[in-house]
Scaffold this active site. Structure first.
Site, short mmCIF file in Angstrom:
data_model
loop_
_atom_site.label_atom_id
_atom_site.label_comp_id
_atom_site.label_asym_id
_atom_site.label_seq_id
_atom_site.Cartn_x
_atom_site.Cartn_y
_atom_site.Cartn_z
N GLY A 24 0.89 -1.22 -0.42
CA GLY A 24 0.33 -0.01 -0.05
C GLY A 24 0.69 1.75 0.52
O GLY A 24 1.99 0.99 0.44
N GLN B 44 3.71 9.57 1.90
CA GLN B 44 4.61 8.95 1.42
C GLN B 44 5.01 9.49 -0.13
O GLN B 44 6.57 9.39 0.37
CB GLN B 44 4.41 7.21 1.37
CG GLN B 44 4.12 7.76 2.68
CD GLN B 44 3.39 5.20 2.64
OE1 GLN B 44 2.72 4.86 1.82
NE2 GLN B 44 4.61 4.76 3.63
N CYS C 181 7.11 -0.67 6.76
CA CYS C 181 6.23 1.11 5.98
C CYS C 181 7.55 1.24 5.40
O CYS C 181 8.00 1.71 6.19
CB CYS C 181 6.02 2.24 7.24
SG CYS C 181 5.24 3.47 6.25
N LEU C 182 6.22 1.94 4.40
CA LEU C 182 7.91 2.31 3.59
C LEU C 182 8.72 3.67 3.99
O LEU C 182 10.16 3.39 3.47
CB LEU C 182 7.92 2.16 1.48
CG LEU C 182 7.17 1.94 1.25
CD1 LEU C 182 6.36 1.81 0.25
CD2 LEU C 182 7.74 0.01 0.71
N HIS D 40 -3.85 1.06 8.26
CA HIS D 40 -2.45 1.23 7.91
C HIS D 40 -2.35 2.79 6.73
O HIS D 40 -1.82 3.92 7.21
CB HIS D 40 -1.15 0.54 7.59
CG HIS D 40 -0.12 1.22 7.24
ND1 HIS D 40 0.90 0.77 8.55
CD2 HIS D 40 0.93 1.97 6.91
CE1 HIS D 40 2.64 1.01 8.00
NE2 HIS D 40 2.16 1.47 6.40
N GLU D 41 -3.26 2.33 5.84
CA GLU D 41 -3.15 3.71 4.68
C GLU D 41 -3.59 4.94 5.22
O GLU D 41 -3.77 6.18 5.14
CB GLU D 41 -3.46 3.38 3.18
CG GLU D 41 -2.45 2.14 3.23
CD GLU D 41 -1.10 2.15 3.18
OE1 GLU D 41 -0.47 3.27 3.04
OE2 GLU D 41 -0.12 1.87 2.92
N HIS E 30 -2.51 6.62 7.32
CA HIS E 30 -1.67 8.17 7.22
C HIS E 30 -1.92 8.74 6.46
O HIS E 30 -1.04 10.75 6.49
CB HIS E 30 -0.63 7.35 5.82
CG HIS E 30 1.03 6.74 5.97
ND1 HIS E 30 2.09 7.00 6.28
CD2 HIS E 30 0.87 5.37 5.41
CE1 HIS E 30 2.81 6.42 6.32
NE2 HIS E 30 2.60 5.28 6.01
NI NI Z 1 2.98 3.08 5.74
#
Ligand code: NI
Length: 177
Positions: A46, A51, A93-94, A135-136, A139
């Site tokens: 995702g 991000q 998480c990226l 999670h997204e 964000h």
């Molecule tokens: Ni993330």
């Protein structure tokens, strides 16, 4: 185009995003294409717009990692309308390359969102998909997954990142979501 991932502790990652008001625009389509491309290039399940430094309520998810086109999900201005049960599992998480931690989430969620043409829709997710949705959408509200951990775990991760920042070892390019 593949975009650079914004890494923690960039302040933008903890800033709530603003709603998308114009749909079906070239900019919005390009943003969504860039997000899928950037997510696949980094092996994520995702990706949320902040991000890549775009402070809009847009997120994309593909729990098949590009293997099944029917799994591609685009959520614009999403909100969670219902959550049930709990699950505990590893999450990454990226914006935190290299870190995987246990995070407790709801087992199923219902979400209301808009597609890129501006039509609203509802969807449900369970298990990994529910985890990705939570999670997204977090964000987009400026909430990072370290907020969903114990303060002890959170401080440990912050400490390790501060150390890597000092030594110049904190870089994008790890795997995760
Ligand atoms: Ni993330």
């Amino acid at each position: 185009m593949i975009q650079d991932i914004v890494l923690y502790p960039d302040k933008r990652l903890e800033t709530p995003c603003s709603a998308v008001e114009e749909f079906n625009t070239e900019d919005l389509h390009r943003l969504i294409d860039d997000m899928f491309e950037t997510m696949y290039a980094n092996g994520g399940l995702g990706l949320a717009a902040p991000q890549i430094g775009v402070m809009k309520r847009v997120t994309v998810i593909d729990i098949s990692s590009g293997k099944d086109p029917s799994k591609k999900i685009i959520l614009i201005n999403p909100t969670i309308t219902d959550m049930k049960g709990t699950q505990r599992g590893e999450e990454g998480c990226l914006c935190f390359p290299g870190f995987m931690e246990q995070v407790t989430r709801s087992m199923t969620v219902s979400v209301a969102a808009t597609n890129s043409a501006g039509a609203t829709y509802q969807m449900q997710g369970e298990g990994i998909l529910a985890r990705a949705l939570q999670h997204e959408i977090d964000h987009l509200n400026g909430i990072l997954f370290i907020r969903r951990m114990s303060s002890l775990k959170r401080e440990l991760i912050r400490h390790k990142i501060r150390k890597m920042l000092r030594t110049g070892d904190w870089k994008a390019g790890g795997r995760s979501a």
